[in-house]
Motif scaffolding. Structure first.
Motif, PDB file in Angstrom:
ATOM      1  N   ARG A  36       0.843  -1.193   0.000  1.00 45.86           N
ATOM      2  CA  ARG A  36       0.000   0.000   0.000  1.00 45.86           C
ATOM      3  C   ARG A  36       0.875   1.237   0.000  1.00 45.86           C
ATOM      4  O   ARG A  36       2.080   1.148   0.104  1.00 45.86           O
ATOM      5  N   ASP A  37       0.247   2.355  -0.145  1.00 39.78           N
ATOM      6  CA  ASP A  37       0.977   3.614  -0.045  1.00 39.78           C
ATOM      7  C   ASP A  37       2.072   3.726  -1.104  1.00 39.78           C
ATOM      8  O   ASP A  37       3.199   4.065  -0.808  1.00 39.78           O
ATOM      9  N   LEU A  38       1.716   3.401  -2.344  1.00 41.07           N
ATOM     10  CA  LEU A  38       2.685   3.491  -3.431  1.00 41.07           C
ATOM     11  C   LEU A  38       2.947   4.952  -3.767  1.00 41.07           C
ATOM     12  O   LEU A  38       2.033   5.716  -4.027  1.00 41.07           O
ATOM     13  N   VAL A  39       4.185   5.322  -3.757  1.00 41.90           N
ATOM     14  CA  VAL A  39       4.563   6.699  -4.081  1.00 41.90           C
ATOM     15  C   VAL A  39       5.775   6.653  -5.003  1.00 41.90           C
ATOM     16  O   VAL A  39       6.703   5.892  -4.769  1.00 41.90           O
ATOM     17  N   ALA A  40       5.740   7.451  -6.034  1.00 39.87           N
ATOM     18  CA  ALA A  40       6.909   7.607  -6.892  1.00 39.87           C
ATOM     19  C   ALA A  40       7.122   9.090  -7.129  1.00 39.87           C
ATOM     20  O   ALA A  40       6.179   9.825  -7.380  1.00 39.87           O
ATOM     21  N   ALA A  41       8.338   9.516  -6.993  1.00 38.81           N
ATOM     22  CA  ALA A  41       8.673  10.913  -7.251  1.00 38.81           C
ATOM     23  C   ALA A  41       9.883  10.946  -8.158  1.00 38.81           C
ATOM     24  O   ALA A  41      10.829  10.197  -7.961  1.00 38.81           O
ATOM     25  N   GLY A  42       9.829  11.781  -9.145  1.00 40.51           N
ATOM     26  CA  GLY A  42      10.952  11.909 -10.065  1.00 40.51           C
ATOM     27  C   GLY A  42      11.454  13.334 -10.096  1.00 40.51           C
ATOM     28  O   GLY A  42      10.674  14.278 -10.122  1.00 40.51           O
ATOM     29  N   GLU A  49      20.239  20.353 -24.478  1.00 39.53           N
ATOM     30  CA  GLU A  49      19.430  21.126 -25.428  1.00 39.53           C
ATOM     31  C   GLU A  49      18.337  21.929 -24.727  1.00 39.53           C
ATOM     32  O   GLU A  49      17.466  22.478 -25.369  1.00 39.53           O
ATOM     33  N   ARG A  50      18.392  21.967 -23.395  1.00 37.36           N
ATOM     34  CA  ARG A  50      17.445  22.702 -22.552  1.00 37.36           C
ATOM     35  C   ARG A  50      16.035  22.103 -22.565  1.00 37.36           C
ATOM     36  O   ARG A  50      15.066  22.767 -22.266  1.00 37.36           O
ATOM     37  N   ARG A  51      15.938  20.819 -22.897  1.00 39.95           N
ATOM     38  CA  ARG A  51      14.645  20.134 -22.861  1.00 39.95           C
ATOM     39  C   ARG A  51      14.452  19.510 -21.495  1.00 39.95           C
ATOM     40  O   ARG A  51      15.380  18.950 -20.913  1.00 39.95           O
ATOM     41  N   LEU A  52      13.233  19.583 -20.988  1.00 44.44           N
ATOM     42  CA  LEU A  52      12.903  19.033 -19.677  1.00 44.44           C
ATOM     43  C   LEU A  52      12.955  17.519 -19.724  1.00 44.44           C
ATOM     44  O   LEU A  52      12.370  16.897 -20.614  1.00 44.44           O
ATOM     45  N   ARG A  53      13.661  16.914 -18.761  1.00 40.36           N
ATOM     46  CA  ARG A  53      13.803  15.458 -18.681  1.00 40.36           C
ATOM     47  C   ARG A  53      13.702  15.009 -17.227  1.00 40.36           C
ATOM     48  O   ARG A  53      14.015  15.771 -16.312  1.00 40.36           O
ATOM     49  N   VAL A  54      13.297  13.756 -17.018  1.00 38.21           N
ATOM     50  CA  VAL A  54      13.357  13.156 -15.690  1.00 38.21           C
ATOM     51  C   VAL A  54      14.798  12.744 -15.471  1.00 38.21           C
ATOM     52  O   VAL A  54      15.376  12.031 -16.286  1.00 38.21           O
ATOM     53  N   THR A  55      15.400  13.190 -14.355  1.00 39.06           N
ATOM     54  CA  THR A  55      16.815  12.922 -14.115  1.00 39.06           C
ATOM     55  C   THR A  55      17.055  11.894 -13.015  1.00 39.06           C
ATOM     56  O   THR A  55      18.146  11.370 -12.892  1.00 39.06           O
ATOM     57  N   ALA A  56      16.036  11.608 -12.209  1.00 37.14           N
ATOM     58  CA  ALA A  56      16.144  10.604 -11.148  1.00 37.14           C
ATOM     59  C   ALA A  56      14.743  10.281 -10.654  1.00 37.14           C
ATOM     60  O   ALA A  56      13.826  11.083 -10.795  1.00 37.14           O
ATOM     61  N   MET A  57      14.581   9.092 -10.064  1.00 36.62           N
ATOM     62  CA  MET A  57      13.278   8.675  -9.564  1.00 36.62           C
ATOM     63  C   MET A  57      13.446   7.923  -8.242  1.00 36.62           C
ATOM     64  O   MET A  57      14.411   7.176  -8.071  1.00 36.62           O
ATOM     65  N   THR A  58      12.504   8.134  -7.339  1.00 35.82           N
ATOM     66  CA  THR A  58      12.452   7.386  -6.081  1.00 35.82           C
ATOM     67  C   THR A  58      11.106   6.702  -5.989  1.00 35.82           C
ATOM     68  O   THR A  58      10.067   7.336  -6.204  1.00 35.82           O
ATOM     69  N   VAL A  59      11.112   5.418  -5.681  1.00 38.28           N
ATOM     70  CA  VAL A  59       9.898   4.634  -5.518  1.00 38.28           C
ATOM     71  C   VAL A  59       9.809   4.213  -4.064  1.00 38.28           C
ATOM     72  O   VAL A  59      10.788   3.719  -3.501  1.00 38.28           O
ATOM     73  N   ARG A  60       8.654   4.414  -3.434  1.00 37.69           N
ATOM     74  CA  ARG A  60       8.444   4.038  -2.035  1.00 37.69           C
ATOM     75  C   ARG A  60       7.328   3.010  -1.986  1.00 37.69           C
ATOM     76  O   ARG A  60       6.237   3.248  -2.486  1.00 37.69           O
ATOM     77  N   LEU A  61       7.628   1.844  -1.390  1.00 39.65           N
ATOM     78  CA  LEU A  61       6.647   0.777  -1.216  1.00 39.65           C
ATOM     79  C   LEU A  61       6.429   0.558   0.272  1.00 39.65           C
ATOM     80  O   LEU A  61       7.397   0.431   1.025  1.00 39.65           O
ATOM     81  N   ALA A  97      15.864   4.889  -7.186  1.00 41.84           N
ATOM     82  CA  ALA A  97      16.047   4.403  -5.814  1.00 41.84           C
ATOM     83  C   ALA A  97      14.738   3.783  -5.356  1.00 41.84           C
ATOM     84  O   ALA A  97      13.664   4.349  -5.576  1.00 41.84           O
ATOM     85  N   VAL A  98      14.812   2.606  -4.739  1.00 41.18           N
ATOM     86  CA  VAL A  98      13.620   1.936  -4.226  1.00 41.18           C
ATOM     87  C   VAL A  98      13.722   1.872  -2.710  1.00 41.18           C
ATOM     88  O   VAL A  98      14.713   1.379  -2.173  1.00 41.18           O
ATOM     89  N   GLN A  99      12.703   2.375  -2.034  1.00 40.38           N
ATOM     90  CA  GLN A  99      12.624   2.353  -0.576  1.00 40.38           C
ATOM     91  C   GLN A  99      11.466   1.447  -0.184  1.00 40.38           C
ATOM     92  O   GLN A  99      10.395   1.526  -0.794  1.00 40.38           O
ATOM     93  N   VAL A 100      11.673   0.591   0.821  1.00 45.66           N
ATOM     94  CA  VAL A 100      10.626  -0.322   1.280  1.00 45.66           C
ATOM     95  C   VAL A 100      10.433  -0.116   2.773  1.00 45.66           C
ATOM     96  O   VAL A 100      11.408  -0.073   3.529  1.00 45.66           O
ATOM     97  N   PHE A 101       9.166  -0.010   3.193  1.00 40.99           N
ATOM     98  CA  PHE A 101       8.810   0.210   4.592  1.00 40.99           C
ATOM     99  C   PHE A 101       7.798  -0.842   5.016  1.00 40.99           C
ATOM    100  O   PHE A 101       7.051  -1.359   4.197  1.00 40.99           O
ATOM    101  N   ASP A 102       7.778  -1.154   6.334  1.00 41.95           N
ATOM    102  CA  ASP A 102       6.733  -2.049   6.825  1.00 41.95           C
ATOM    103  C   ASP A 102       5.478  -1.223   7.095  1.00 41.95           C
ATOM    104  O   ASP A 102       5.433  -0.002   6.921  1.00 41.95           O
ATOM    105  N   ALA A 103       4.402  -1.894   7.548  1.00 35.88           N
ATOM    106  CA  ALA A 103       3.111  -1.235   7.744  1.00 35.88           C
ATOM    107  C   ALA A 103       3.158  -0.137   8.798  1.00 35.88           C
ATOM    108  O   ALA A 103       2.323   0.752   8.807  1.00 35.88           O
TER     109      ALA A 103
END
Length: 109
Positions: A36-42, A49-61, A97-103
Motif C-alpha cells: 500500500r501507499d505506493l509513491v513515486a517521485a521523479g 538542449e534545454r529540454r525538460l527530462r526526468v533525471t532521477a526517480m524514487t519509488v516508495r513501497l 532508488a527503491v525504498q521499502v517500509f513495513d506497515a
C-alpha cells in the motif's frame, strides 16, 4: 528542478516493483497481502538542449504488515529489484532508488 508526482511518470515503475516484491516474500509464513501507499517521485532537469527530462526517480513501497511477521526479508529485499523488468529498464537510463517500509513505517530497505 521540479518533482513529478504519482500519475505523472512513475506509475509504471512503482506498480511493477510492487508486483515483484510480493512473490519475493512468498516464503514468509505470513506474507503481506498487499503493498500500500505506493509513491513515486521523479526529479526533473534540463538536458544540454534545454529540454525538460526526468533525471532521477524514487519509488516508495509500504508493505501491508509489520516487520515482525516477515521472515527471509533480507534475501527477498536483496533480490527483488533484479527481477523487476520495468525498474531495471528505467534504471538503465536514469537512477531509480527503491525504498521499502513495513506497515508501521519502519524502513526495511
Amino acid at each position: 528542478g521540479a518533482f513529478l508526482r504519482r500519475g505523472q511518470g512513475g506509475r509504471a515503475v512503482h506498480a511493477a516493483a510492487a508486483e515483484v516484491i510480493l512473490p519475493a516474500l512468498a516464503n514468509s509464513p505470513e506474507r503481506p497481502a498487499s503493498v500500500r501507499d505506493l509513491v513515486a517521485a521523479g526529479k526533473t532537469g534540463r538536458n544540454a538542449e534545454r529540454r525538460l527530462r526526468v533525471t532521477a526517480m524514487t519509488v516508495r513501497l509500504t508493505l501491508g504488515m509489520p516487520l515482525q511477521g516477515l521472515q527471509h526479508l533480507d534475501r527477498a529485499l536483496a533480490g527483488f529489484e533484479d527481477f523487476c523488468t520495468v525498474t531495471g529498464s528505467v534504471r538503465a537510463a536514469i537512477p531509480v532508488a527503491v525504498q521499502v517500509f513495513d506497515a508501521q513505517g519502519a524502513p526495511l530497505k
